[in-house]
Design an enzyme around this catalytic site. Structure first.
Site, PDB file in Angstrom:
ATOM      1  N   GLY A   1     -12.700  -3.800   1.004  1.00 44.07           N
ATOM      2  CA  GLY A   1     -14.380  -3.292   0.884  1.00 44.07           C
ATOM      3  C   GLY A   1     -14.707  -2.443   0.477  1.00 44.07           C
ATOM      4  O   GLY A   1     -15.193  -2.238   0.153  1.00 44.07           O
TER       5      GLY A   1
ATOM      6  N   ARG B   1       0.949  -1.264   0.139  1.00 40.66           N
ATOM      7  CA  ARG B   1       0.246   0.153   0.143  1.00 40.66           C
ATOM      8  C   ARG B   1       0.881   1.535   0.103  1.00 40.66           C
ATOM      9  O   ARG B   1       0.376   2.496  -0.605  1.00 40.66           O
ATOM     10  CB  ARG B   1      -1.254   0.214   1.361  1.00 40.66           C
ATOM     11  CG  ARG B   1      -2.133  -0.599   1.187  1.00 40.66           C
ATOM     12  CD  ARG B   1      -3.279  -0.876   2.046  1.00 40.66           C
ATOM     13  NE  ARG B   1      -4.172  -1.448   1.967  1.00 40.66           N
ATOM     14  CZ  ARG B   1      -5.403  -2.204   2.833  1.00 40.66           C
ATOM     15  NH1 ARG B   1      -4.176  -2.239   3.863  1.00 40.66           N
ATOM     16  NH2 ARG B   1      -6.078  -2.594   2.322  1.00 40.66           N
TER      17      ARG B   1
ATOM     18  N   GLY C   1      -6.523  -6.256  -0.304  1.00 39.29           N
ATOM     19  CA  GLY C   1      -6.512  -7.343   1.381  1.00 39.29           C
ATOM     20  C   GLY C   1      -6.133  -8.561   1.031  1.00 39.29           C
ATOM     21  O   GLY C   1      -4.609  -8.448   0.778  1.00 39.29           O
TER      22      GLY C   1
ATOM     23  N   LYS D   1     -16.334 -15.072   5.062  1.00 40.94           N
ATOM     24  CA  LYS D   1     -17.741 -15.364   5.592  1.00 40.94           C
ATOM     25  C   LYS D   1     -18.027 -15.293   4.152  1.00 40.94           C
ATOM     26  O   LYS D   1     -18.322 -14.194   4.061  1.00 40.94           O
ATOM     27  CB  LYS D   1     -17.772 -14.335   6.473  1.00 40.94           C
ATOM     28  CG  LYS D   1     -17.023 -14.755   7.997  1.00 40.94           C
ATOM     29  CD  LYS D   1     -17.667 -13.718   8.975  1.00 40.94           C
ATOM     30  CE  LYS D   1     -16.896 -14.066  10.612  1.00 40.94           C
ATOM     31  NZ  LYS D   1     -17.315 -13.120  11.257  1.00 40.94           N
TER      32      LYS D   1
END
Length: 397
Positions: A378, A39, A354, A204
């Protein structure tokens, strides 16, 4: 939406530019050393362009989740040091976010110099719901600069003081990283070249349900791996042992499978183990035969072949989420194999930030093989879901 290059063309020499960057890098829990500087490197094009144009660059960023007060574990000191190494110049760190030390250090900046503010999340108002409190912090941040540039795509889905409220107070523009992310994500949502294949992993289903529902009507294949696999397998009536399972999402998975037909592709074999450990014994078994007393932590080799075949002819691929617990050596094979297949396509390949981006670097794969490695995480998923992102909406004004 104005670009930073348009801002530079109008002249930024001698002007103070507050740059919101996404420098939320992982740190080693013992040494505090940066374990992946991706990043920071992604922020270099915008910072370098501003420096070369003579701007006085004031970098604002967050790191981790401090509790709204200074915490040495989350200081941006190692990030400032690494940014300085990459830029080839010292990047001093203010001792506060927008207080006396930041004010003094900004006043001392010369043209082309860079200063980093301390972690913006050391201020409780940064992430607060109270508009007035966020506004007070935004006023102090805006007081440090003449112009504002947002290059933190990974934070544009947050209505935070340094992302949203400051942009209301200063002439603003989108940085090069934000512009590139938008360009790529627009192609994925509006005009993907076909066949269009999406690969979703991670832990998830609940985290990815919105993006699955948004993308299903648009994709030719949706390949499911990672921890999400076991909730889908349970929805088909299979035993998943002690594998990760979201029982409250089984009905949603059953509905998605019914709606999608053969467009959702699940693993056909998995790597099972009795315990979550790099030293535990492993067995490759059919995905429908997970023992009741074992867990699966990766997709198996036949699944990698199946996914690679589905990817082989694709012209557009979006991959978000690892196929297994790639941090542990016995469970890297699925993520490595799928990552290599994504990188080999003849078309646009997008790695969705991510853990996916981290896995590419940790597994030593060639970043240049991919069309775009997102820093969004996200934010990327919310954009693909069709949600309005506050940090982008305010830039569009």
């Amino acid at each position: 939406m104005r670009s930073v290059d348009e801002l530079i063309a109008d002249g930024v020499s001698g002007r103070r530019v507050l740059l919101r960057a996404d420098l939320n890098v992982p740190l080693d829990s013992d040494s505090g050393a940066i374990t992946d500087d991706g990043r920071i490197r992604a922020s270099l094009p915008t910072i370098s362009a501003l420096r070369e144009a003579g701007a006085r660059v004031v970098v604002a960023a967050h790191l981790g989740r401090p509790k709204g007060e200074p915490d040495p574990r989350y200081s941006l000191a190692p990030v400032a040091a690494r940014l300085g190494e990459l830029l080839g110049t010292e990047v001093p760190l203010a001792a506060d976010v927008a207080g006396p030390d930041a004010t003094a250090k900004v006043a001392a900046l010369a043209d082309g110099q860079v200063l980093m503010l301390e972690n913006v999340r050391f201020e409780a108002a940064e992430t607060g719901k109270d508009d007035a409190a966020r506004g007070e912090l935004a006023d102090r941040l805006a007081g440090l600069a003449d112009l504002y540039v947002d290059d933190a795509f990974g934070a544009v889905h947050r209505k935070h003081a340094s992302v949203y409220d400051v942009a209301e107070r200063l002439p603003h523009a989108a940085g090069r990283l934000v512009a590139r992310e938008l360009e790529v994500l627009t192609r994925l949502t509006e005009s993907p070249e076909r066949p269009y294949v999406v690969v979703l992993g991670g832990s998830k289903v609940s985290d990815k349900l919105g993006v699955i529902e948004a993308l299903l009507p648009k994709v030719d294949r949706l390949l499911v791996g990672g921890g999400m696999t076991y909730t889908f397998l349970a929805a088909q009536g299979h035993e998943v042992g002690t594998s990760l399972l979201e029982a409250d999402q089984v009905d949603s998975c059953r509905r998605l499978l019914a709606e999608a037909g053969d467009r959702i592709v699940l693993p056909v074999d998995v790597v099972c183990t009795p315990e979550f450990s790099a030293d535990a014994p492993t067995t490759v078994l059919p995905a429908t035969e997970i023992p009741a007393d074992q867990m699966s932590l990766d997709i198996g080799p036949k699944s990698v072949e199946l996914f690679a075949e589905a990817l082989a002819g694709a012209r557009t691929v979006f991959w978000n989420g690892p196929m297994g617990v790639f941090e542990l050596a016995p469970f890297q094979g699925g993520t490595r194999g799928v990552a290599q297949a994504v990188g080999a396509i003849d078309g646009l390949s997008v790695v969705g930030g991510g853990d996916s981006a981290a896995s590419v670097r940790q597994l030593g794969l060639d970043e240049a093989a991919y069309g775009h490695i997102s820093t969004g995480g996200g934010a990327s998923l919310e954009y693909l879901e069709g949600r309005e992102l506050p940090g982008l909406a305010v830039l569009a004004d």
